[in-house]
Write a protein that holds these residues in place. Structure first.
Motif, PDB file in Angstrom:
ATOM      1  N   LYS A 180       6.841   7.726  -3.091  1.00 39.22           N
ATOM      2  CA  LYS A 180       7.352   6.747  -4.042  1.00 39.22           C
ATOM      3  C   LYS A 180       7.976   5.562  -3.306  1.00 39.22           C
ATOM      4  O   LYS A 180       8.643   5.728  -2.284  1.00 39.22           O
ATOM      5  CB  LYS A 180       8.402   7.390  -4.960  1.00 39.22           C
ATOM      6  CG  LYS A 180       7.836   8.427  -5.908  1.00 39.22           C
ATOM      7  CD  LYS A 180       8.938   8.985  -6.794  1.00 39.22           C
ATOM      8  CE  LYS A 180       8.379  10.022  -7.761  1.00 39.22           C
ATOM      9  NZ  LYS A 180       9.451  10.596  -8.618  1.00 39.22           N
ATOM     10  N   ARG A 240      -3.179  15.217  -3.534  1.00 34.40           N
ATOM     11  CA  ARG A 240      -2.792  14.006  -2.811  1.00 34.40           C
ATOM     12  C   ARG A 240      -1.327  13.726  -3.127  1.00 34.40           C
ATOM     13  O   ARG A 240      -0.925  13.726  -4.292  1.00 34.40           O
ATOM     14  CB  ARG A 240      -3.653  12.816  -3.209  1.00 34.40           C
ATOM     15  CG  ARG A 240      -3.253  11.513  -2.487  1.00 34.40           C
ATOM     16  CD  ARG A 240      -4.113  10.339  -2.918  1.00 34.40           C
ATOM     17  NE  ARG A 240      -5.488  10.494  -2.445  1.00 34.40           N
ATOM     18  CZ  ARG A 240      -6.565  10.412  -3.224  1.00 34.40           C
ATOM     19  NH1 ARG A 240      -6.418  10.216  -4.524  1.00 34.40           N
ATOM     20  NH2 ARG A 240      -7.771  10.546  -2.712  1.00 34.40           N
ATOM     21  N   TRP A 263       1.742  11.044  -3.006  1.00 31.45           N
ATOM     22  CA  TRP A 263       2.059   9.625  -2.894  1.00 31.45           C
ATOM     23  C   TRP A 263       3.560   9.498  -2.662  1.00 31.45           C
ATOM     24  O   TRP A 263       4.361  10.045  -3.411  1.00 31.45           O
ATOM     25  CB  TRP A 263       1.709   8.878  -4.186  1.00 31.45           C
ATOM     26  CG  TRP A 263       0.288   9.015  -4.625  1.00 31.45           C
ATOM     27  CD1 TRP A 263      -0.278  10.076  -5.253  1.00 31.45           C
ATOM     28  CD2 TRP A 263      -0.747   8.052  -4.464  1.00 31.45           C
ATOM     29  NE1 TRP A 263      -1.611   9.838  -5.506  1.00 31.45           N
ATOM     30  CE2 TRP A 263      -1.931   8.595  -5.027  1.00 31.45           C
ATOM     31  CE3 TRP A 263      -0.797   6.771  -3.895  1.00 31.45           C
ATOM     32  CZ2 TRP A 263      -3.130   7.905  -5.049  1.00 31.45           C
ATOM     33  CZ3 TRP A 263      -2.016   6.089  -3.925  1.00 31.45           C
ATOM     34  CH2 TRP A 263      -3.163   6.647  -4.485  1.00 31.45           C
ATOM     35  N   GLU A 322       0.835  -1.187   0.000  1.00 31.66           N
ATOM     36  CA  GLU A 322       0.000   0.000   0.000  1.00 31.66           C
ATOM     37  C   GLU A 322       0.874   1.242   0.000  1.00 31.66           C
ATOM     38  O   GLU A 322       1.864   1.337   0.718  1.00 31.66           O
ATOM     39  CB  GLU A 322      -0.900   0.015   1.238  1.00 31.66           C
ATOM     40  CG  GLU A 322      -1.940  -1.111   1.235  1.00 31.66           C
ATOM     41  CD  GLU A 322      -2.864  -0.985   2.424  1.00 31.66           C
ATOM     42  OE1 GLU A 322      -2.702  -0.007   3.188  1.00 31.66           O
ATOM     43  OE2 GLU A 322      -3.738  -1.847   2.594  1.00 31.66           O
ATOM     44  N   LYS A 323       0.480   2.200  -0.812  1.00 35.98           N
ATOM     45  CA  LYS A 323       1.240   3.440  -0.879  1.00 35.98           C
ATOM     46  C   LYS A 323       0.843   4.365   0.263  1.00 35.98           C
ATOM     47  O   LYS A 323      -0.328   4.447   0.624  1.00 35.98           O
ATOM     48  CB  LYS A 323       0.997   4.158  -2.212  1.00 35.98           C
ATOM     49  CG  LYS A 323       1.631   3.490  -3.415  1.00 35.98           C
ATOM     50  CD  LYS A 323       1.453   4.358  -4.633  1.00 35.98           C
ATOM     51  CE  LYS A 323       2.176   3.771  -5.831  1.00 35.98           C
ATOM     52  NZ  LYS A 323       2.047   4.626  -7.031  1.00 35.98           N
ATOM     53  N   THR A 324       1.808   5.041   0.834  1.00 36.41           N
ATOM     54  CA  THR A 324       1.531   6.041   1.856  1.00 36.41           C
ATOM     55  C   THR A 324       1.113   7.323   1.170  1.00 36.41           C
ATOM     56  O   THR A 324       1.811   7.818   0.283  1.00 36.41           O
ATOM     57  CB  THR A 324       2.777   6.298   2.715  1.00 36.41           C
ATOM     58  OG1 THR A 324       3.187   5.070   3.308  1.00 36.41           O
ATOM     59  CG2 THR A 324       2.487   7.318   3.796  1.00 36.41           C
ATOM     60  N   THR A 325      -0.065   7.857   1.542  1.00 37.07           N
ATOM     61  CA  THR A 325      -0.587   9.054   0.883  1.00 37.07           C
ATOM     62  C   THR A 325      -0.921  10.117   1.914  1.00 37.07           C
ATOM     63  O   THR A 325      -1.099   9.842   3.102  1.00 37.07           O
ATOM     64  CB  THR A 325      -1.854   8.733   0.069  1.00 37.07           C
ATOM     65  OG1 THR A 325      -2.913   8.347   0.963  1.00 37.07           O
ATOM     66  CG2 THR A 325      -1.593   7.625  -0.938  1.00 37.07           C
ATOM     67  N   VAL A 328       8.236  12.070  -4.045  1.00 40.45           N
ATOM     68  CA  VAL A 328       6.779  11.935  -4.024  1.00 40.45           C
ATOM     69  C   VAL A 328       6.205  12.103  -5.428  1.00 40.45           C
ATOM     70  O   VAL A 328       6.856  12.634  -6.326  1.00 40.45           O
ATOM     71  CB  VAL A 328       6.128  12.976  -3.087  1.00 40.45           C
ATOM     72  CG1 VAL A 328       6.656  12.844  -1.676  1.00 40.45           C
ATOM     73  CG2 VAL A 328       6.347  14.388  -3.620  1.00 40.45           C
ATOM     74  N   GLU A 329       4.978  11.617  -5.569  1.00 41.15           N
ATOM     75  CA  GLU A 329       4.197  11.862  -6.771  1.00 41.15           C
ATOM     76  C   GLU A 329       3.016  12.725  -6.360  1.00 41.15           C
ATOM     77  O   GLU A 329       2.476  12.584  -5.264  1.00 41.15           O
ATOM     78  CB  GLU A 329       3.707  10.549  -7.386  1.00 41.15           C
ATOM     79  CG  GLU A 329       4.827   9.668  -7.905  1.00 41.15           C
ATOM     80  CD  GLU A 329       4.308   8.356  -8.460  1.00 41.15           C
ATOM     81  OE1 GLU A 329       3.072   8.197  -8.500  1.00 41.15           O
ATOM     82  OE2 GLU A 329       5.121   7.506  -8.829  1.00 41.15           O
ATOM     83  N   GLU A 386      -3.326  13.874   1.903  1.00 41.47           N
ATOM     84  CA  GLU A 386      -4.109  14.887   1.204  1.00 41.47           C
ATOM     85  C   GLU A 386      -3.906  16.233   1.887  1.00 41.47           C
ATOM     86  O   GLU A 386      -3.914  16.334   3.112  1.00 41.47           O
ATOM     87  CB  GLU A 386      -5.600  14.519   1.187  1.00 41.47           C
ATOM     88  CG  GLU A 386      -5.924  13.360   0.272  1.00 41.47           C
ATOM     89  CD  GLU A 386      -7.421  13.212   0.033  1.00 41.47           C
ATOM     90  OE1 GLU A 386      -8.174  14.147   0.406  1.00 41.47           O
ATOM     91  OE2 GLU A 386      -7.828  12.171  -0.513  1.00 41.47           O
ATOM     92  N   GLU A 438      -0.839  14.175  -7.138  1.00 38.83           N
ATOM     93  CA  GLU A 438      -2.115  14.059  -7.851  1.00 38.83           C
ATOM     94  C   GLU A 438      -2.964  15.272  -7.483  1.00 38.83           C
ATOM     95  O   GLU A 438      -3.255  15.510  -6.310  1.00 38.83           O
ATOM     96  CB  GLU A 438      -2.853  12.780  -7.464  1.00 38.83           C
ATOM     97  CG  GLU A 438      -4.204  12.640  -8.160  1.00 38.83           C
ATOM     98  CD  GLU A 438      -4.982  11.422  -7.702  1.00 38.83           C
ATOM     99  OE1 GLU A 438      -6.089  11.201  -8.221  1.00 38.83           O
ATOM    100  OE2 GLU A 438      -4.484  10.690  -6.810  1.00 38.83           O
TER     101      GLU A 438
END
Length: 261
Positions: free
Chosen positions: A60, A56, A58, A4-7, A33-34, A9, A36
């Motif tokens: 990496k 958001r 993400w 699971e990716k750590t996100t 990070v990515e 917001e 969104e």
């Protein structure tokens, strides 16, 4: 191992501020990070009814991710590409020579123009580009090209509507970026027709200066229109030109050349 990716917001006034805030909270650098963009936000009409941006982040997944913040990089703004969500379908500039600040200015100019056109219930395609300065005293000029059907209403009598739209857009854009930004809005190739008129004005004014011996100062013009006057009279044997005043009231003065005896 968990996949699971750590996100995270984040909500902030702008996308850029949201990213910087998220990076600060996570203690990460931008390349770790990515991003969104969930909601690009809106500045509203003339600053009213604004909506904050929501993103958001993400984290990496990679080997040996460095999570400790670096003091000299912790507050560095994130390198992201802002994509305004507009029903007017603007086309993002693709010039590879633009720096990040110029790209932000162009994207913001498109977004502001698009929102104003939406308020006028007009659909159009927008494309912003940067025109180089005419001389060392001028700034680069933002050109927003507007294409679509039934847009003659945007020009108005003696281009009054277009000038008003351009003026309001310039004020909002300058407020957003924190300094005055010369801007011109072109609708359906109107600028090309206007340039022909300006060339005629330049030649007639030069003739009057030669005939009377007195200089002429033209009405205030945006940088791109002043450029037309300068270029039209650049090789004139008897007169020369210069821009005077400060934005947004900068004008072109036409006067006789000084001949050395």
């Amino acid at each position: 191992m968990s996949h699971e990716k750590t996100t995270l917001e984040i909500i902030a006034p702008t996308v850029e501020e949201a990213v910087a805030k998220g990076l600060n909270q996570l203690g990460l650098r931008e390349e770790e990070v990515e991003v969104e963009v969930l909601d690009a936000g809106s500045r509203g009409f003339l600053g009213l009814g604004s909506r904050q941006a929501r993103i958001r982040l993400w984290i990496k997944e990679k080997e040996s991710v460095q999570t400790a913040p670096l003091e000299n990089e912790k507050k560095r703004p994130a390198k992201i590409e802002r994509k305004p969500a507009l029903s007017t379908n603007p086309t993002q500039p693709t010039e590879g020579t633009l720096d990040r600040d110029e790209k932000f200015v162009l994207a913001t100019a498109e977004q502001i123009t698009g929102e104003l056109l939406q308020k006028m219930h007009l659909k159009a395609r927008l494309k912003a580009s940067m025109l180089p300065p005419q001389d060392e005293n001028d700034q680069p000029t933002v050109m927003v090209e507007v294409q679509g059907e039934d847009l003659s209403i945007l020009i108005g009598r003696r281009s009054e509507t277009l000038n008003a739209l351009q003026y309001i857009t310039s004020l909002i854009l300058s407020k957003e970026v924190g300094h005055w930004v010369p801007l011109i809005i072109d609708v359906q190739g109107y600028r090309a027709r206007r340039e022909r008129q300006l060339r005629v004005l330049a030649r007639r004014s030069a003739e009057q200066v030669v005939h009377t011996g007195r200089k002429i100062t033209l009405e205030p013009m945006p940088a791109n229109e002043r450029r037309v006057i300068h270029l039209e009279l650049r090789d004139h044997p008897e007169v020369t030109t210069e821009s005077v005043g400060e934005e947004p009231n900068r004008k072109v003065t036409i006067f006789l050349k000084k001949h050395h005896s």
